[in-house]
Design a protein around this motif. Structure first.
Motif, PDB file in Angstrom:
ATOM      1  N   TRP A 162      39.797  35.822  40.748  1.00  0.00           N
ATOM      2  CA  TRP A 162      39.238  35.645  39.409  1.00  0.00           C
ATOM      3  C   TRP A 162      37.774  36.074  39.410  1.00  0.00           C
ATOM      4  CZ3 TRP A 162      41.887  32.708  35.443  1.00  0.00           C
ATOM      5  CH2 TRP A 162      41.118  32.430  34.314  1.00  0.00           C
ATOM      6  N   PHE A 163      37.384  36.884  38.452  1.00  0.00           N
ATOM      7  CA  PHE A 163      36.006  37.341  38.306  1.00  0.00           C
ATOM      8  C   PHE A 163      35.536  37.110  36.878  1.00  0.00           C
ATOM      9  CE2 PHE A 163      37.668  39.762  41.853  1.00  0.00           C
ATOM     10  CZ  PHE A 163      36.623  39.738  42.773  1.00  0.00           C
ATOM     11  N   ASP A 164      34.243  37.109  36.712  1.00  0.00           N
ATOM     12  CA  ASP A 164      33.634  36.954  35.398  1.00  0.00           C
ATOM     13  C   ASP A 164      33.126  38.319  34.926  1.00  0.00           C
ATOM     14  OD1 ASP A 164      32.484  36.059  33.063  1.00  0.00           O
ATOM     15  OD2 ASP A 164      30.852  34.958  34.029  1.00  0.00           O
ATOM     16  N   GLY A 165      34.059  39.233  34.672  1.00  0.00           N
ATOM     17  CA  GLY A 165      33.712  40.549  34.157  1.00  0.00           C
ATOM     18  C   GLY A 165      33.312  41.566  35.215  1.00  0.00           C
ATOM     19  N   THR A 166      33.367  41.210  36.496  1.00  0.00           N
ATOM     20  CA  THR A 166      32.885  42.101  37.562  1.00  0.00           C
ATOM     21  C   THR A 166      33.978  42.532  38.533  1.00  0.00           C
ATOM     22  OG1 THR A 166      32.238  40.189  38.885  1.00  0.00           O
ATOM     23  CG2 THR A 166      30.537  41.168  37.451  1.00  0.00           C
TER      24      THR A 166
ATOM     25  N   GLY B 160      38.719  37.003  34.220  1.00  0.00           N
ATOM     26  CA  GLY B 160      39.115  35.842  33.438  1.00  0.00           C
ATOM     27  C   GLY B 160      37.979  35.068  32.808  1.00  0.00           C
ATOM     28  N   GLY B 161      36.742  35.414  33.159  1.00  0.00           N
ATOM     29  CA  GLY B 161      35.606  34.709  32.574  1.00  0.00           C
ATOM     30  C   GLY B 161      34.989  33.711  33.531  1.00  0.00           C
ATOM     31  N   PRO B 162      34.081  32.874  33.018  1.00  0.00           N
ATOM     32  CA  PRO B 162      33.293  31.983  33.877  1.00  0.00           C
ATOM     33  C   PRO B 162      33.947  30.637  34.206  1.00  0.00           C
ATOM     34  CG  PRO B 162      32.514  31.831  31.627  1.00  0.00           C
ATOM     35  CD  PRO B 162      33.603  32.893  31.642  1.00  0.00           C
ATOM     36  N   VAL B 163      35.174  30.419  33.794  1.00  0.00           N
ATOM     37  CA  VAL B 163      35.795  29.102  33.935  1.00  0.00           C
ATOM     38  C   VAL B 163      35.997  28.706  35.390  1.00  0.00           C
ATOM     39  CG1 VAL B 163      37.836  27.710  33.387  1.00  0.00           C
ATOM     40  CG2 VAL B 163      36.914  29.296  31.688  1.00  0.00           C
ATOM     41  N   PHE B 164      36.492  29.622  36.226  1.00  0.00           N
ATOM     42  CA  PHE B 164      36.801  29.311  37.618  1.00  0.00           C
ATOM     43  C   PHE B 164      35.905  30.112  38.551  1.00  0.00           C
ATOM     44  CE2 PHE B 164      40.902  28.704  35.379  1.00  0.00           C
ATOM     45  CZ  PHE B 164      40.989  27.328  35.530  1.00  0.00           C
ATOM     46  N   ARG B 165      35.454  29.471  39.608  1.00  0.00           N
ATOM     47  CA  ARG B 165      34.584  30.100  40.610  1.00  0.00           C
ATOM     48  C   ARG B 165      35.290  30.138  41.961  1.00  0.00           C
ATOM     49  NH1 ARG B 165      31.088  32.782  37.826  1.00  0.00           N
ATOM     50  NH2 ARG B 165      29.968  31.552  36.311  1.00  0.00           N
TER      51      ARG B 165
END
Length: 159
Positions: free
Chosen positions: A10-14, A66-71
């Motif tokens: 999972w990434f936040d746009g990257t 997927g966005g910033p929800v999961f790191r």
């Protein structure tokens, strides 16, 4: 994707940036497909990169923006076996030197938060030595390190 099992990260746009870095850094790695969103979604718009298919050292992966929800956390890591100090240094320095950070015992984290274990074969062999005293000395030496120093591990193993 044609694999029965693929690691989804999972990434936040990257996702594309990360996959491209991995493909440029590790052998047997490539970005194999980029898919754009057919509609708006919670962390993006139509046409944004939604998923990226790639391999890391032959392992099939899917990057999901997927966005910033999961790191990412240390609960998941890529363990990369190296054959010598030069290879250990090359991978470690590529990850840490590209906005990543050092950790302990051969672990580091890339700038996207993914954890990596850069593990020389010499370390694995030393801590599995049939001589418990040799294994313990190598293990204790490893516990003091960030990036693994093979010469120090081998010296500790020998006593």
């Amino acid at each position: 994707m044609t694999h029965k099992n693929t690691i989804c990260l999972w990434f936040d746009g990257t996702a594309l940036e990360a996959a491209t870095f991995y493909a440029e850094t590790f052998p047997d790695s490539a970005v194999t497909a980029v898919h754009h969103a057919p509609g708006d979604y919670p962390s993006g718009k139509t046409g944004d990169v939604l998923t990226v298919e790639f391999t890391v050292l032959g392992i099939p992966c899917l990057g999901l923006n997927g966005g910033p929800v999961f790191r990412h956390s240390e609960a998941f890591s890529f363990q990369v076996t190296t054959d010598d100090q030069a290879e250990t240094d090359r991978y470690w320095n590529a990850i840490v030197g590209n906005g990543g950070q050092e950790s302990a015992c051969g672990w580091c984290k890339d700038k996207w938060g993914l954890s990596w274990q850069i593990t020389p074969r010499a370390l694995t062999e030393a801590i599995a030595d049939p001589d418990p005293a040799a294994a313990k000395r190598a293990f204790e030496a490893m516990m003091t390190m960030g990036k693994i120093d093979i010469a120090t591990i081998e010296a500790a193993r020998r006593g």
